[in-house]
Write a protein that holds these residues in place. Structure first.
Motif, short mmCIF file in Angstrom:
data_model
loop_
_atom_site.label_atom_id
_atom_site.label_comp_id
_atom_site.label_asym_id
_atom_site.label_seq_id
_atom_site.Cartn_x
_atom_site.Cartn_y
_atom_site.Cartn_z
N SER A 267 18.69 -9.32 3.88
CA SER A 267 16.97 -8.79 3.89
C SER A 267 18.11 -7.30 4.13
O SER A 267 17.25 -6.14 4.18
CB SER A 267 16.83 -8.69 5.16
N GLN A 268 19.02 -6.23 4.53
CA GLN A 268 19.55 -5.33 4.43
C GLN A 268 19.25 -4.60 2.79
O GLN A 268 19.80 -5.52 2.33
CB GLN A 268 21.27 -5.06 4.59
N LYS A 269 19.12 -3.04 2.97
CA LYS A 269 18.89 -2.48 2.29
C LYS A 269 19.96 -2.18 1.26
O LYS A 269 21.21 -1.98 2.30
CB LYS A 269 17.67 -1.35 2.40
N ASN A 270 20.44 -1.39 0.29
CA ASN A 270 21.50 -0.96 -0.41
C ASN A 270 22.67 -1.88 -0.40
O ASN A 270 23.68 -1.56 -0.50
CB ASN A 270 21.97 0.38 0.08
N VAL A 271 22.49 -3.37 -0.58
CA VAL A 271 23.66 -3.83 -0.49
C VAL A 271 23.40 -4.74 -1.42
O VAL A 271 21.85 -5.73 -2.57
CB VAL A 271 23.78 -4.83 0.69
N HIS A 274 20.62 -7.92 -3.01
CA HIS A 274 18.93 -7.51 -1.30
C HIS A 274 17.52 -8.56 -1.73
O HIS A 274 17.34 -8.62 -3.02
CB HIS A 274 19.07 -5.71 -1.48
N GLU A 275 17.42 -9.03 -0.66
CA GLU A 275 16.20 -9.73 -1.64
C GLU A 275 14.85 -9.09 -0.31
O GLU A 275 14.56 -8.85 0.95
CB GLU A 275 16.13 -11.41 -1.00
N PRO A 276 14.01 -7.90 -1.10
CA PRO A 276 12.73 -7.53 -0.75
C PRO A 276 12.20 -8.30 0.32
O PRO A 276 11.13 -7.89 0.95
CB PRO A 276 12.38 -6.17 -2.04
#
Length: 396
Positions: A267-271, A274-276
């Motif tokens: 769920s973390q962004k910029n990884v 990532h799964e929006p």
């Protein structure tokens, strides 16, 4: 003076004595001979019982043997019936899929007036499997490393298709700009090798799920195959071992074959990865449903056809392998976890090959493919390749 009758018996006593001696004889006869007769009868009876027991056991044994034979025959008939039902189920499924494909093609012809698609559908070539090697415009060196190792070239590629029914193509779309320098470079490469499957798709990393759908739809429209395989261009593949493995699953309907996994939903962004839409999978820290890793997987004909028919309504997640797994949730699909499709590079695949367990595909998990595949692909092929005879001798 002695009596006249001194030593003689009177005549009138003779009948009395006779009767007495008769009964006395009868008494002794019954006493001494009756047990002998009784013993003889007992012996005879025991023999008769033994003979009856032997006959009875023989009859029981015969009945038991006949019963065992009947049970074996019944099991054989049940097994044959089960196989017939499986075959009928697959045939019905195939017919339904073919009918759906025909309807979808007719509808497309009516809406956009493209008779070329209809012609392709009516002239689909029957083959065993179609392998689409996912590649990009910037991957020319990767493609050459594949051509120099496990993918036949030129006449050998055509021979593989005609004799074994194995079609191998690099699958790629087009650039966002019409007739760009990238497209022209690809046209030149295609003229040289003739080993591309061009897709109506705009290339881009975040469009892999869409590209996968279009690949299956395009391959189904062009070839009538038992299996459709997707593989990345930085993975080493032993085609003969792959073909022999898929052939074992040929009678089964709706099979999804690959190295099954269930990674975390990020769920973390910029990884990376990532799964929006992480919220669809429950609370933070949850894992995805089981799905095949994206480096290589195979679908039976009916599943590829299902994607082709429903491609416009199949949802795309951020990751292509997750998207593919999601499309089969809720369907009667058999997930086959084939670990030989995700061997490591040497020494892993080398040790397995020496032990007689040749790998289908080899790559490095840390790189989601063979690390530095352009330089390393030849080395992996030399150490873990099955040899050319394995491909041409594969029993399909």
């Amino acid at each position: 003076m002695k009596s006249k009758s001194g030593g003689k018996v009177s005549a009138k006593w003779i009948p009395v004595f006779s009767i007495c001696f008769f009964f006395l004889g009868m008494f002794f006869t019954n006493k001494f001979w009756a047990p002998l007769e009784s013993n003889s009868q007992l012996i005879t009876k025991q023999r008769l019982d033994q003979e009856l027991q032997i006959v009875s056991e023989d009859c029981n044994n015969k009945k038991k043997k006949e019963g065992d034979m009947d049970n074996k025959d019944a099991m054989k008939e049940v097994y044959k019936t089960h196989e017939a039902i499986q075959s009928l189920d697959k045939s019905i499924s195939m017919l339904q899929m073919e009918l759906s494909v025909s309807r979808s093609v007719q509808e497309k012809v009516k809406t956009d007036g493209s008779p070329a698609i209809s012609d392709q559908s009516s002239q689909r070539k029957k083959v065993f499997m179609v392998i689409g090697i996912n590649t990009a415009f910037s991957s020319r060196k990767r493609r050459d490393s594949v051509r120099e190792t496990w993918m036949p070239q030129g006449d050998q590629l055509r021979k593989l298709e005609h004799e074994k029914g194995i079609v191998v193509r690099f699958m790629i779309g087009h650039s966002a700009t019409s007739n760009s320098i990238l497209d022209r470079a690809l046209d030149s490469e295609e003229a040289q090798h003739n080993d591309f499957l061009r897709l109506e798709h705009v290339e881009g990393y975040h469009e892999l799920s869409a590209k996968t759908k279009i690949f299956f739809a395009t391959a189904v429209a062009k070839w009538d195959a038992d299996f459709y395989v997707k593989v990345d261009d930085d993975v080493h593949v032993n085609l003969g071992t792959l073909a022999a493995t898929l052939a074992r699953h040929r009678p089964k309907p709706r099979v999804y074959i690959g190295c099954m996994k269930s990674g975390p939903v990020l769920s973390q962004k910029n990884v990376k990865y990532h799964e929006p839409e992480y919220w669809k999978f429950g609370e933070d820290g949850n894992k995805y449903f089981r799905h095949a890793t994206g480096q290589i997987y195979a679908l039976s004909k009916d599943l590829a056809t299902y994607i082709s028919i429903n491609q416009h309504i199949l949802h795309k997640y951020a990751n292509e392998d997750v998207s593919l797994g999601a499309w089969f949730i809720g369907l009667e699909v058999e997930h086959i976890d084939e670990r030989n499709m995700c061997c490591g590079t040497p020494p892993d695949c080398e040790w397995k090959s020496q032990a007689g367990n040749v790998c289908i595909a080899s790559f490095d998990w840390s790189c989601s493919g063979i690390c530095k595949s352009v330089e390393k692909m030849k080395f992996v092929h030399e150490q873990c390749g099955e040899g050319e005879e394995a491909l041409w001798n594969a029993l399909l």
